[in-house]
Design an enzyme around this catalytic site. Sequence first.
Site, PDB file in Angstrom:
ATOM      1  N   ALA A  34      13.348  22.650 -14.200  1.00 12.42           N
ATOM      2  CA  ALA A  34      12.727  21.675 -13.851  1.00 12.42           C
ATOM      3  C   ALA A  34      12.359  21.473 -12.251  1.00 12.42           C
ATOM      4  CB  ALA A  34      13.501  20.618 -14.169  1.00 12.42           C
ATOM      5  N   SER A  35      13.083  22.378 -11.365  1.00  9.35           N
ATOM      6  CA  SER A  35      13.013  22.263 -10.018  1.00  9.35           C
ATOM      7  C   SER A  35      11.963  23.200  -9.462  1.00  9.35           C
ATOM      8  CB  SER A  35      14.205  22.385  -9.187  1.00  9.35           C
ATOM      9  OG  SER A  35      14.838  23.612  -9.502  1.00  9.35           O
ATOM     10  N   LEU A  38       6.308  25.731 -11.395  1.00 10.50           N
ATOM     11  CA  LEU A  38       5.552  25.593 -12.833  1.00 10.50           C
ATOM     12  C   LEU A  38       5.726  24.122 -13.279  1.00 10.50           C
ATOM     13  CD1 LEU A  38       3.385  26.863 -15.057  1.00 10.50           C
ATOM     14  CD2 LEU A  38       5.552  27.456 -16.313  1.00 10.50           C
ATOM     15  N   ARG A  67      18.972  24.976 -11.823  1.00  8.99           N
ATOM     16  CA  ARG A  67      20.089  25.217 -11.028  1.00  8.99           C
ATOM     17  C   ARG A  67      20.497  24.100  -9.737  1.00  8.99           C
ATOM     18  NH1 ARG A  67      19.087  31.493 -10.972  1.00  8.99           N
ATOM     19  NH2 ARG A  67      17.125  30.538 -10.229  1.00  8.99           N
ATOM     20  N   GLU A 227     -11.193  33.870  -8.129  1.00  6.28           N
ATOM     21  CA  GLU A 227     -10.474  33.115  -7.265  1.00  6.28           C
ATOM     22  C   GLU A 227     -10.905  33.143  -5.878  1.00  6.28           C
ATOM     23  OE1 GLU A 227      -6.554  31.411  -9.650  1.00  6.28           O
ATOM     24  OE2 GLU A 227      -6.309  32.888  -8.169  1.00  6.28           O
ATOM     25  N   HIS A 251      -4.430  36.414 -19.916  1.00  7.23           N
ATOM     26  CA  HIS A 251      -5.534  35.196 -20.113  1.00  7.23           C
ATOM     27  C   HIS A 251      -6.840  35.675 -20.590  1.00  7.23           C
ATOM     28  CE1 HIS A 251      -2.438  33.053 -17.997  1.00  7.23           C
ATOM     29  NE2 HIS A 251      -2.846  33.266 -16.817  1.00  7.23           N
ATOM     30  N   LYS A 349     -14.408  30.754 -10.223  1.00  7.05           N
ATOM     31  CA  LYS A 349     -15.165  30.710 -11.518  1.00  7.05           C
ATOM     32  C   LYS A 349     -14.349  31.642 -12.594  1.00  7.05           C
ATOM     33  CE  LYS A 349     -19.225  33.084 -11.883  1.00  7.05           C
ATOM     34  NZ  LYS A 349     -20.803  33.453 -11.624  1.00  7.05           N
ATOM     35  N   ARG A 375     -19.176  29.050 -19.588  1.00  6.11           N
ATOM     36  CA  ARG A 375     -18.335  28.777 -18.315  1.00  6.11           C
ATOM     37  C   ARG A 375     -17.137  27.869 -18.500  1.00  6.11           C
ATOM     38  NH1 ARG A 375     -21.556  26.500 -13.464  1.00  6.11           N
ATOM     39  NH2 ARG A 375     -20.759  24.513 -14.354  1.00  6.11           N
TER      40      ARG A 375
HETATM   41  C1  BG6 Z   1      -1.760  32.291 -13.475  1.00  5.54           C
HETATM   42  C2  BG6 Z   1      -1.668  33.257 -12.439  1.00  5.54           C
HETATM   43  O1  BG6 Z   1      -1.381  32.845 -14.855  1.00  5.54           O
HETATM   44  O2  BG6 Z   1      -3.082  31.823 -13.785  1.00  5.54           O
HETATM   45  C3  BG6 Z   1      -2.268  33.075 -11.145  1.00  5.54           C
HETATM   46  O3  BG6 Z   1      -0.374  33.620 -12.364  1.00  5.54           O
HETATM   47  C4  BG6 Z   1      -3.742  32.364 -11.462  1.00  5.54           C
HETATM   48  O4  BG6 Z   1      -2.432  33.898 -10.344  1.00  5.54           O
HETATM   49  C5  BG6 Z   1      -3.593  31.413 -12.482  1.00  5.54           C
HETATM   50  O5  BG6 Z   1      -4.273  31.708 -10.360  1.00  5.54           O
HETATM   51  C6  BG6 Z   1      -5.072  31.176 -13.156  1.00  5.54           C
HETATM   52  O6  BG6 Z   1      -5.017  29.685 -13.816  1.00  5.54           O
HETATM   53  P1  BG6 Z   1      -6.237  28.750 -13.779  1.00  5.54           P
HETATM   54  O7  BG6 Z   1      -5.803  27.684 -15.041  1.00  5.54           O
HETATM   55  O8  BG6 Z   1      -6.249  28.086 -12.638  1.00  5.54           O
HETATM   56  O9  BG6 Z   1      -7.447  29.361 -13.850  1.00  5.54           O
END
Ligand code: BG6
Length: 508
Positions: A34-35, A38, A67, A227, A251, A349, A375
């Site tokens: 929790a700290s 993410l 912790r 990015e 992803h 993108k 997109r």
């Molecule tokens: C995360 C990666 O899983 O996904 C990051 O660790 C990345 O490096 C991120 O920036 C991208 O997610 P999103 O939702 O911003 O496209």
Amino acid sequence: MSRSRSDSKRGSIPSMETTGDALTEETVIVVLGASGDLAQKKTFPALFALYQQGYLPKDVHIVGYARTKMDLDEFYRRETKYIKKNENDVELAKTFDAKLSGFKKISSYISGQYDTDEGFQELREHLEKLENERSGSKSPRNRVFYMALPPPSSPSSPRPFGKDLESSREMMTALKAEWAENETYRIDHYLGKEMIKNMLVLRFGNVFLDACMNRNFISNVQITFKEPFGTEGRGGYFDEFGIIRDVCQNHLMQTLSVLAMERPVSFSAEDIRDEKVKVLRCIPPIDKKDVLLGQYVATGDKPGYLDDDTVPKGSHCPTFAAMVLWVNNPRWEGVPFIMKAGKALNESKVEVRVQFKDATSGIFNDIARNELVLRVQPSEAVYMKMNSKLPGFQTRAVTTELDLTYKKRFTDARIPQAYEALILDALKGDHSNFVRDDELDVAWKIFTPILHWIDGKQGEAPNPEPYAYGSRGPKLIDEFSSRYGYKRTEDDYTWPQTSVEQVEKASL
Ligand code: BG6
């Protein structure tokens, strides 16, 4: 994320409409980690957004566990640090303050270690107290454990599940000792993104698209993640993983599997996941000759990857990767799926670009290819690049588009953040958008050989191509994509609007 509930229904949602599903009242959501980053940046804001809109179960309680020793005020500060009032959403803005204080009231915090029993005993007592206060000793209890936790080897990021096939299997076995598969909700947050969720409807709900998504019509498919910033601040973490584990194996692979899968028998979780596994199993491990790696270097005041003090000197870690995957089934055999991902590039993108084959020559000398573009972000859109006669006396073909830009078409829609959508699915017991154990296993099989090669486990690690911070990637990228049949036709075409004047000017 795991959920313990004696009567948990095994993900079978007969239709796509999930909003009517009952939530279990008096649920407790325990956020472990929790700290951490993410939890603060994603989990708590998502929980708040659901709470604010009335989507959390009645009498829900949120318990943070980590912790760090801190009092409740400090916990509230961290829990709400990234929650912002959106003034554009007038309705939600009106009740924001009241909802925020309500959200704090249903939250509490326990600090404890992860490797000793003490903290967990305290957590259990706390949960029992909360539950008894509300409903006596009535059961079943409904507890959701959200694990915003780093894997043991990496202190700062919880994202990739394992580092290769072997370590993923080890983690899986450890988790399975505690949680059954139907109690486990493995998050890949891309599966919660609106456009990825739309892909099934687009593909199978449109006869014309379904009919042409195959090797007879499609030349190649590109899945691109860009990015505009480097690994600033988390180079140490990143170096252990590299861009392929960070975004491709998880992803982009999930994106590919939804895009390439066959039509599921139904929209139930297991039917969808069965099809995803099936298509993944048709993909052989990536061949290193089908890979291009890059690492960004300094430009102007922007630092290079190796300039980060937390990155080991001379690291070969790729911050850019392009690779080709082949789906050896009757639908896709011979169609390259080009996956490209990079940090510190020229733009932000994520998109899928399905490029069709050339129109047969004869009446046309040189006509652009059709492209279907999905997109994912920023600003969701689907558009189809289509040739049309330029209005006027002459007969000239120009590229135009069938355009579904969400902001124009769905003006009032509030698109949920990926984590909001996924947490709500888990609360409803719907597994469709979570990664099943066998999916993860197959995805690692596809990537593990090249990852071991890049890690230097098969001899010397390959040298990534340098590329300038803020550029389109290594110089070889266009040559790489065109080797697999991709034709770039950007020169005289700008999406979303091309005026007649622009086209005429471009062709002068
Ligand atoms: C995360 C990666 O899983 O996904 C990051 O660790 C990345 O490096 C991120 O920036 C991208 O997610 P999103 O939702 O911003 O496209």
